[in-house]
Design an enzyme around this catalytic site. Structure first.
Site, mmCIF file in Angstrom:
data_model
loop_
_atom_site.group_PDB
_atom_site.id
_atom_site.type_symbol
_atom_site.label_atom_id
_atom_site.label_comp_id
_atom_site.label_asym_id
_atom_site.label_seq_id
_atom_site.Cartn_x
_atom_site.Cartn_y
_atom_site.Cartn_z
ATOM 1 N N HIS A 244 0.819 -1.076 -0.061
ATOM 2 C CA HIS A 244 -0.273 -0.015 0.049
ATOM 3 C C HIS A 244 0.885 1.418 -0.038
ATOM 4 O O HIS A 244 0.365 2.344 0.320
ATOM 5 C CB HIS A 244 -1.079 0.083 1.359
ATOM 6 C CG HIS A 244 -0.128 -0.142 2.664
ATOM 7 N ND1 HIS A 244 -0.096 -1.122 3.078
ATOM 8 C CD2 HIS A 244 0.167 1.026 3.366
ATOM 9 C CE1 HIS A 244 0.617 -0.898 4.278
ATOM 10 N NE2 HIS A 244 0.636 0.362 4.375
ATOM 11 N N HIS A 245 2.203 1.336 -0.397
ATOM 12 C CA HIS A 245 3.050 2.390 -0.418
ATOM 13 C C HIS A 245 3.278 2.543 -1.800
ATOM 14 O O HIS A 245 4.486 1.788 -2.140
ATOM 15 C CB HIS A 245 4.127 2.120 0.436
ATOM 16 C CG HIS A 245 3.894 2.025 1.835
ATOM 17 N ND1 HIS A 245 3.196 3.262 2.754
ATOM 18 C CD2 HIS A 245 3.884 0.972 2.930
ATOM 19 C CE1 HIS A 245 3.005 2.756 3.887
ATOM 20 N NE2 HIS A 245 3.399 1.489 4.046
ATOM 21 N N ALA A 246 2.930 3.377 -2.512
ATOM 22 C CA ALA A 246 3.501 3.679 -3.771
ATOM 23 C C ALA A 246 4.359 4.574 -3.753
ATOM 24 O O ALA A 246 4.370 5.505 -2.931
ATOM 25 C CB ALA A 246 2.318 4.220 -4.572
#
Length: 222
Positions: A136-138
């Site tokens: 969930h970390h772009a």
């Protein structure tokens, strides 16, 4: 635990840690299950230094209040033709299984629920990772670089071709750097970002903080 997925990697690309909890991902009230299941051990396998650069962030609509569309394009959807990321996460599963083997032999681990002992070779584990891994970390969506080479920002964080708009967050990195990027992020935003912007704008409204932070793939065998 920090490790290399293969001996020839220049830097470690796996970060594995254990949680004494039944943790299967983030969702509303996810932590409420912890007190009810005190006899669980969850291994978290994080993959750093991804070889995949095919993800994208696009606008959902012309409404600035709409959330963006974020597509990581993991694994077969991406451009990691050698499947380095996928194979690395599989190696991470095998590593944490090895770490827990002594506990299993001592009877302290009753069973492995996920991926489960029936997934006993690389092919089966690769399919499991493709179906279950998540992140969930772009990052790197507004990379610093020349416009003709795909860059979005100049060296002082200005958006190419747009007046009065800068970006100072983890999307400025040309490539994903590490597992947890907080130190780098603080350096850019609070150090170089403020140093660059304060003399010119006083840190007014020409900063757009997208807060699209870092990148990682998380796999959670129990």
């Amino acid at each position: 635990m920090i490790a290399r997925s293969t001996p020839d990697r220049p830097v470690p690309d796996l970060f594995c840690y254990a949680l004494l909890a039944d943790f299967r991902g983030y969702k509303p009230d996810y932590s409420k299950v912890f007190p009810a299941h005190r006899n669980y051990l969850t291994w978290v396998v994080l993959k750093a230094h991804t070889a995949n650069t095919a993800g994208e962030v696009t606008l959902r609509s012309s409404n600035p209040r709409d959330t963006p569309l974020i597509n990581f394009r993991y694994f077969e959807e991406g451009n990691d033709a050698r499947q380095e990321d996928l194979k690395a996460v599989v190696q991470g599963i095998k590593l944490v299984r090895k770490l827990g083997e002594k506990l299993r032999q001592q009877g302290r681990i009753a069973e492995e629920e996920e991926p489960g002992p029936v997934l006993d070779d690389d092919t089966k584990l690769m399919e499991y990772v493709q179906n279950r891994a998540w992140g969930h970390h772009a990052s790197c969506t507004c990379a610093i670089g020349a416009r003709d080479r795909g860059g979005v920002l100049s060296g002082d964080f200005k958006v190419h071709g747009v007046e009065g708009l800068r970006v100072v967050d983890a999307s400025v990195f040309p490539r994903a750097r590490a597992v947890h990027r907080q130190r780098d992020l603080h350096d850019w935003r609070e150090g170089r970002g403020c140093h660059t912007l304060r003399p010119r704008s006083g840190l007014n409204n020409d900063i757009l903080g997208l807060r699209i932070e870092d990148c990682g793939v998380r796999l959670l065998p129990v």
